[in-house]
Write an enzyme that holds these catalytic residues in place. Structure first.
Site, mmCIF file in Angstrom:
data_model
loop_
_atom_site.group_PDB
_atom_site.id
_atom_site.type_symbol
_atom_site.label_atom_id
_atom_site.label_comp_id
_atom_site.label_asym_id
_atom_site.label_seq_id
_atom_site.Cartn_x
_atom_site.Cartn_y
_atom_site.Cartn_z
ATOM 1 N N GLN A 170 -13.129 14.175 -36.641
ATOM 2 C CA GLN A 170 -13.058 12.739 -36.911
ATOM 3 C C GLN A 170 -12.661 11.946 -35.666
ATOM 4 O O GLN A 170 -13.129 10.814 -35.467
ATOM 5 C CB GLN A 170 -12.105 12.445 -38.073
ATOM 6 C CG GLN A 170 -10.663 12.867 -37.883
ATOM 7 C CD GLN A 170 -10.390 14.291 -38.341
ATOM 8 O OE1 GLN A 170 -11.295 15.116 -38.409
ATOM 9 N NE2 GLN A 170 -9.138 14.583 -38.666
ATOM 10 N N ASN A 174 -10.348 22.930 -30.524
ATOM 11 C CA ASN A 174 -10.791 24.135 -31.215
ATOM 12 C C ASN A 174 -12.310 24.155 -31.356
ATOM 13 O O ASN A 174 -13.011 23.269 -30.856
ATOM 14 C CB ASN A 174 -10.092 24.261 -32.572
ATOM 15 C CG ASN A 174 -10.438 23.119 -33.517
ATOM 16 O OD1 ASN A 174 -11.470 22.449 -33.371
ATOM 17 N ND2 ASN A 174 -9.590 22.877 -34.496
ATOM 18 N N GLN A 207 -2.228 33.810 -19.862
ATOM 19 C CA GLN A 207 -3.541 33.392 -20.345
ATOM 20 C C GLN A 207 -3.773 33.853 -21.776
ATOM 21 O O GLN A 207 -4.308 33.129 -22.607
ATOM 22 C CB GLN A 207 -4.630 33.964 -19.445
ATOM 23 C CG GLN A 207 -6.005 33.396 -19.698
ATOM 24 C CD GLN A 207 -6.045 31.904 -19.431
ATOM 25 O OE1 GLN A 207 -5.656 31.447 -18.376
ATOM 26 N NE2 GLN A 207 -6.491 31.137 -20.398
ATOM 27 N N HIS A 221 -2.668 31.727 -24.794
ATOM 28 C CA HIS A 221 -3.363 30.479 -25.106
ATOM 29 C C HIS A 221 -3.964 30.513 -26.504
ATOM 30 O O HIS A 221 -3.885 29.544 -27.260
ATOM 31 C CB HIS A 221 -4.480 30.220 -24.090
ATOM 32 C CG HIS A 221 -4.092 29.319 -22.972
ATOM 33 N ND1 HIS A 221 -3.727 28.010 -23.156
ATOM 34 C CD2 HIS A 221 -4.009 29.540 -21.641
ATOM 35 C CE1 HIS A 221 -3.440 27.463 -21.988
ATOM 36 N NE2 HIS A 221 -3.598 28.364 -21.053
ATOM 37 N N GLU A 264 -13.010 31.093 -15.484
ATOM 38 C CA GLU A 264 -12.376 29.778 -15.458
ATOM 39 C C GLU A 264 -11.274 29.756 -14.395
ATOM 40 O O GLU A 264 -11.202 28.858 -13.561
ATOM 41 C CB GLU A 264 -11.784 29.476 -16.837
ATOM 42 C CG GLU A 264 -11.028 28.164 -16.904
ATOM 43 C CD GLU A 264 -10.282 28.005 -18.216
ATOM 44 O OE1 GLU A 264 -9.854 26.875 -18.516
ATOM 45 O OE2 GLU A 264 -10.095 29.010 -18.932
ATOM 46 N N HIS A 265 -10.399 30.754 -14.438
ATOM 47 C CA HIS A 265 -9.331 30.925 -13.452
ATOM 48 C C HIS A 265 -9.535 32.253 -12.735
ATOM 49 O O HIS A 265 -9.805 33.270 -13.375
ATOM 50 C CB HIS A 265 -7.955 30.948 -14.120
ATOM 51 C CG HIS A 265 -7.669 29.788 -15.015
ATOM 52 N ND1 HIS A 265 -7.847 29.839 -16.390
ATOM 53 C CD2 HIS A 265 -7.208 28.540 -14.735
ATOM 54 C CE1 HIS A 265 -7.512 28.674 -16.917
ATOM 55 N NE2 HIS A 265 -7.128 27.876 -15.936
ATOM 56 N N ASP A 324 -2.085 24.921 -14.166
ATOM 57 C CA ASP A 324 -2.044 24.365 -15.518
ATOM 58 C C ASP A 324 -1.149 23.128 -15.590
ATOM 59 O O ASP A 324 -1.363 22.257 -16.429
ATOM 60 C CB ASP A 324 -1.520 25.417 -16.501
ATOM 61 C CG ASP A 324 -2.614 26.348 -16.979
ATOM 62 O OD1 ASP A 324 -3.789 26.095 -16.678
ATOM 63 O OD2 ASP A 324 -2.295 27.334 -17.661
ATOM 64 N N HIS A 331 -48.076 2.104 -8.814
ATOM 65 C CA HIS A 331 -47.099 2.418 -7.776
ATOM 66 C C HIS A 331 -47.669 2.089 -6.390
ATOM 67 O O HIS A 331 -46.994 1.488 -5.543
ATOM 68 C CB HIS A 331 -46.729 3.909 -7.813
ATOM 69 C CG HIS A 331 -45.728 4.277 -8.864
ATOM 70 N ND1 HIS A 331 -45.977 4.142 -10.205
ATOM 71 C CD2 HIS A 331 -44.464 4.773 -8.757
ATOM 72 C CE1 HIS A 331 -44.921 4.549 -10.888
ATOM 73 N NE2 HIS A 331 -43.981 4.935 -10.029
#
Length: 426
Positions: free
Chosen positions: A186, A209, A255, A258, A322-323, A356, A415
Site C-alpha cells: 500500500q 520484503n 550478514q 539480516h 552485493e558486498h 551499512d 530528417h
C-alpha cells in the site's frame, strides 16, 4: 556448513546460485492492493494498514509533535552515532556532485550536459523487527544534496500507530519533512499513484520484503521509476592463511542475521582458515539474539576452497556479490581484479557493518547478481543528465552533409530535409 573443495568451473553456476524466490507468484495479490489504492486512495491505505499491520489510523501523516516526541525517546548515544554517520554520508556524496563540461565536437558545434534533480522522490523504509533508520540517511541525504524538491518517506507504524523514534530522528537529521505511516504494497502504491495525503513521486527508493519488491516491479512497468531490482542481502569474503577466523565469522554472521533468505559465501585459498572459521561461526552463533534467523541463512552458505587468488577473484566476479570483503594479505593488489560487486571492503579492519552505517558509502546496493549491470545508489540516482547542443553556421556546414547522407540511408526523408532546408539558407 559444508566446505566445497576445489570445485570445477562446471560447478560454479550452482555455487553462485541464490535461494530461489519467485515473486511473480505474488503479482496477483500485489495488483489487487495496488488497484485498491488507485481507486480508494487514503481509505485503501488505512484499510490495508488495519489488515496487515493491525493498526487503526485516523491520519497517515506524521505530525511535528510526533517528530519532537520521538527525538526525546532516542538516546543521546544513538543521536550522536546518527549525526556522525550522517556527516560521513554527506561528505562522501557531496564528492559525487556533477561538474558540467562544454565540449566543442567540431568547430561551431558545442555540446554539454546539465544535471537536473528528480523533483519528487519516494523513500520506503522498513519498520518491524529491524527498523532501518540507517537507510533513511542513505537515501534522504543524497536526495537533499541532489536538490530534490520533495522527499516523501513511507514507513509502517507499530500497532499503537507510532513510527520508530530512530527513523523519525534520522529523517529530521537528513531533512525529510513529508513522512507517512504506511508500509508494504500500500505504501508503494500510494507513492507511485498518489492519494489525498501522499503525493505521487517520480522515483521510488528503498528495500523491503518480497511483497514490497514485487510491488516496486509492478509500478515500475507503468507508473514510476525505481532504484534497482533487488533480492535478499548477501556477502562474499575472500580470505587466506593470514585472515582472522573470528573476524571472518563475525562478518558472515552480520550478514546472515539480516534475514532467513540472506546468503553468505567464503572463498579461501587456505583450508585451515575455512575449518577454523566454521568453528568460530558455531561459537559466535550461540550468542546472537537473531540466532534462528542466522541459522536459516547459513543453510544457503557456501564455504569454498580454491587454488589461488586469481581463481578466488574469478569466482567472486561470477557471483557478483552485493558486498565483497577482501581480507587477505594482498588485498590492495586484488582490488585491480574486482569487476562485479556492489561495495568492497578492504583489509582486516574494514567490516561490512561500516558501510551499512557510518563510513560514508551508500548501503543501498544491487543484489542477486545485479552487480554485473547495476551500481549502488549514489548522487546520480537522484538526478537526470540532460544534454544540450548549439550549432552555428560554420558547424552546420561541417556536419550537415554527413547528417543528410545518414538520414538518406536510413530512409528518413524528413530528417534529411530538416538539415537541407537550413543549408540552403547559408
Amino acid at each position: 556448513m559444508n566446505i566445497i573443495v576445489y570445485p570445477s568451473k562446471s560447478e560454479w553456476k550452482e555455487l553462485t546460485s541464490r535461494p530461489s524466490l519467485n515473486i511473480e507468484m505474488l503479482f496477483n495479490t500485489v495488483d489487487e492492493v495496488l488497484n485498491y489504492v488507485k481507486l480508494e486512495g487514503d481509505h485503501a491505505v488505512k484499510a490495508c494498514e488495519a489488515k496487515f499491520d493491525k493498526v487503526d489510523l485516523k491520519t497517515l501523516a506524521v505530525t511535528e509533535d510526533e517528530i519532537a516526541e520521538a527525538e526525546n525517546l532516542v538516546s543521546n548515544q544513538l543521536k550522536e552515532a546518527i549525526i556522525l554517520a550522517s556527516s560521513n554520508i554527506r561528505t562522501f556524496h557531496e564528492s559525487e556532485l556533477f561538474e558540467s563540461k562544454t565540449v566543442e565536437t567540431q568547430k561551431g558545434v558545442v555540446c554539454w550536459q546539465k544535471a537536473i534533480p528528480i523533483e519528487k522522490v519516494g523513500l520506503y523504509i522498513p519498520g518491524g523487527t529491524a527498523p532501518l533508520f540507517s537507510t533513511v540517511l542513505m537515501l534522504a541525504i543524497p536526495a537533499k544534496i541532489a536538490g530534490c524538491k520533495e522527499i516523501v518517506l513511507c514507513t509502517p507504524p507499530n500497532k499503537e500507530g507510532k513510527v520508530n523514534p530512530a527513523i523519525l530522528f534520522a529523517a529530521k537529521v537528513a531533512g525529510v519533512n513529508h513522512i507517512f505511516k504506511a508500509g508494504g504494497v500500500q505504501a508503494i502504491g500510494a507513492m507511485a499513484l498518489g492519494t489525498e495525503s501522499i503525493p505521487k513521486v517520480d522515483k521510488i527508493f528503498g528495500p523491503g520484503n518480497q511483497y514490497v519488491q514485487a510491488a516496486k516491479q509492478r509500478v515500475a512497468l507503468r507508473d514510476v521509476a525505481i532504484d534497482m531490482p533487488a533480492g535478499p542481502s548477501e556477502v562474499a569474503i575472500i580470505a587466506d592463511e593470514t585472515s582472522n577466523p573470528a573476524y571472518i565469522a563475525a562478518d558472515l554472521l552480520s550478514q546472515a542475521e539480516h534475514g532467513a533468505d540472506s546468503q553468505v559465501m567464503l572463498i579461501s585459498i587456505s583450508k585451515e582458515l575455512l575449518e577454523n572459521t566454521v568453528e568460530e561461526v558455531d561459537r559466535q552463533l550461540t550468542t546472537l539474539p537473531r540466532k534462528e534467523i542466522a541459522l536459516k541463512a547459513l543453510k544457503n552458505s557456501k564455504f569454498v576452497l580454491v587454488h589461488d587468488y586469481d581463481e578466488a577473484m574469478e569466482l567472486s566476479n561470477e557471483y557478483a556479490p552485493e558486498h565483497l570483503i577482501l581480507s587477505t594479505k594482498n588485498y590492495m593488489a586484488l582490488t585491480e581484479k574486482v569487476m562485479n560487486a556492489g561495495s568492497v571492503f578492504l583489509g582486516p579492519l574494514s567490516m561490512e557493518s561500516a558501510g551499512d552505517y557510518a563510513s560514508g558509502t551508500n548501503h543501498t546496493l544491487p543484489t542477486k547478481g545485479w552487480a554485473k549491470a547495476y551500481n549502488g545508489v549514489n548522487l546520480d540516482s537522484f538526478i537526470r543528465k540532460v544534454t544540450f547542443q548549439e550549432i552555428n553556421a560554420e558547424g552546420l556546414k561541417k556536419i550537415g552533409p554527413a547528417i543528410e547522407v545518414m538520414a538518406d540511408n536510413e530512409q528518413l526523408e524528413a530528417h534529411k530535409n530538416a538539415v537541407s532546408i537550413r543549408l540552403k539558407d547559408l
